[in-house]
Design an enzyme around this catalytic site. Structure first.
Site, mmCIF file in Angstrom:
data_model
loop_
_atom_site.group_PDB
_atom_site.id
_atom_site.type_symbol
_atom_site.label_atom_id
_atom_site.label_comp_id
_atom_site.label_asym_id
_atom_site.label_seq_id
_atom_site.Cartn_x
_atom_site.Cartn_y
_atom_site.Cartn_z
ATOM 1 N N ASP A 83 0.832 -1.203 0.000
ATOM 2 C CA ASP A 83 0.000 0.000 0.000
ATOM 3 C C ASP A 83 0.867 1.254 0.000
ATOM 4 O O ASP A 83 0.585 2.238 -0.705
ATOM 5 C CB ASP A 83 -0.922 -0.029 1.217
ATOM 6 C CG ASP A 83 -1.748 1.237 1.357
ATOM 7 O OD1 ASP A 83 -2.608 1.472 0.498
ATOM 8 O OD2 ASP A 83 -1.527 1.993 2.320
ATOM 9 N N GLU A 90 -1.984 -5.227 -3.733
ATOM 10 C CA GLU A 90 -1.021 -4.500 -2.912
ATOM 11 C C GLU A 90 0.078 -5.426 -2.406
ATOM 12 O O GLU A 90 1.257 -5.041 -2.360
ATOM 13 C CB GLU A 90 -1.743 -3.834 -1.747
ATOM 14 C CG GLU A 90 -2.659 -2.695 -2.184
ATOM 15 C CD GLU A 90 -3.451 -2.089 -1.060
ATOM 16 O OE1 GLU A 90 -3.973 -0.979 -1.243
ATOM 17 O OE2 GLU A 90 -3.555 -2.723 0.018
#
Length: 238
Positions: free
Chosen positions: A53, A125
């Protein structure tokens, strides 16, 4: 019975052309594509998701800064938010075919809507983090630009906030506020499902489910806005 998912080097080979990167450590890739709900899994992708992320955010911010040198911060921010949004990551996960490669609980993979999008977004992610750890920033940057840069050139808007829009609409309609209540909480601790109702004076309530209380509240607010004609079905989906 579905086809057996590839593992190890076979998994790395299956994704190599799609991601533009050849993994040296195929076990790292396998961890990236293992959800916490997977039965008997010794590792999962939660830590990788956390790292990915941050890598995604940095690369997308740098990409937008370079692509739009005349844009103001107020123009870049909503574009950034849309690009790193879970819905964008989930769509890229489908484009990559990760839904056929992720190891996860069968019920989770069979679910529709937000729960599905979340596990795909998490995997994307985690995949970014795995590329970063295996090969460094440049391969991670190349992968992100390959899939996010084409999307960055479209006109994008900040994702709509159903709870805020419902609150504004109700305030104008009767001067009150919507009230949310949890109707049920089901599933294991690592993968809960919340069912929430939203009530507005003078209107029938609506309810919806999601993987968190917030997601369920947003889904219930969305259903209310759709039912009352405040949102259109097409406009609510981005």
């Amino acid at each position: 019975m579905g086809l057996k998912r590839p593992t190890g080097n076979a998994l790395a080979a299956a994704l190599q052309d799609r991601i533009g990167y050849a993994f040296r450590d195929s076990a790292l890739l396998q961890t990236a594509l293992t959800h916490s709900s997977a039965v008997k899994a010794k590792t999962n992708n939660e830590r990788l998701e956390f790292l990915g992320d941050r890598v995604l955010g940095l690369v997308v911010a740098d990409m937008l800064f370079s692509l739009f040198p005349e844009a103001r911060e107020g123009d870049l921010a909503p574009r950034f938010n849309a690009l790193v949004d879970a819905r964008t990551c989930g769509a890229i996960g489908l484009e990559l075919g990760l839904d056929t490669l992720i190891r996860a609980d069968a019920a989770l993979k069979a679910a529709k809507g937000g729960r599905t999008g979340n596990y795909l977004s998490d995997a994307v992610e985690a995949l970014i983090a795995a590329i970063y750890l295996d090969g460094g920033m440049e391969p991670a940057r190349a992968f992100i630009r390959r899939y996010w840069e084409p999307r960055s050139r479209h006109v994008v808007e900040k994702p709509r906030n159903p709870k805020s829009e419902l609150q504004e609409w109700v305030a104008q309609a009767n001067g009150t506020r919507p009230e949310y209540s949890i109707d049920a909480r089901e599933g294991p601790d690592h993968q809960p499902v919340f069912t929430v109702s939203v009530r507005v004076d003078g209107f029938a309530p609506t309810s919806a489910s999601g993987p968190s209380r917030r997601a369920a509240e947003e889904a219930a607010a969305t259903e209310f806005l759709l039912r009352e004609g405040v949102w259109s079905r097409e406009g609510a989906v981005s």
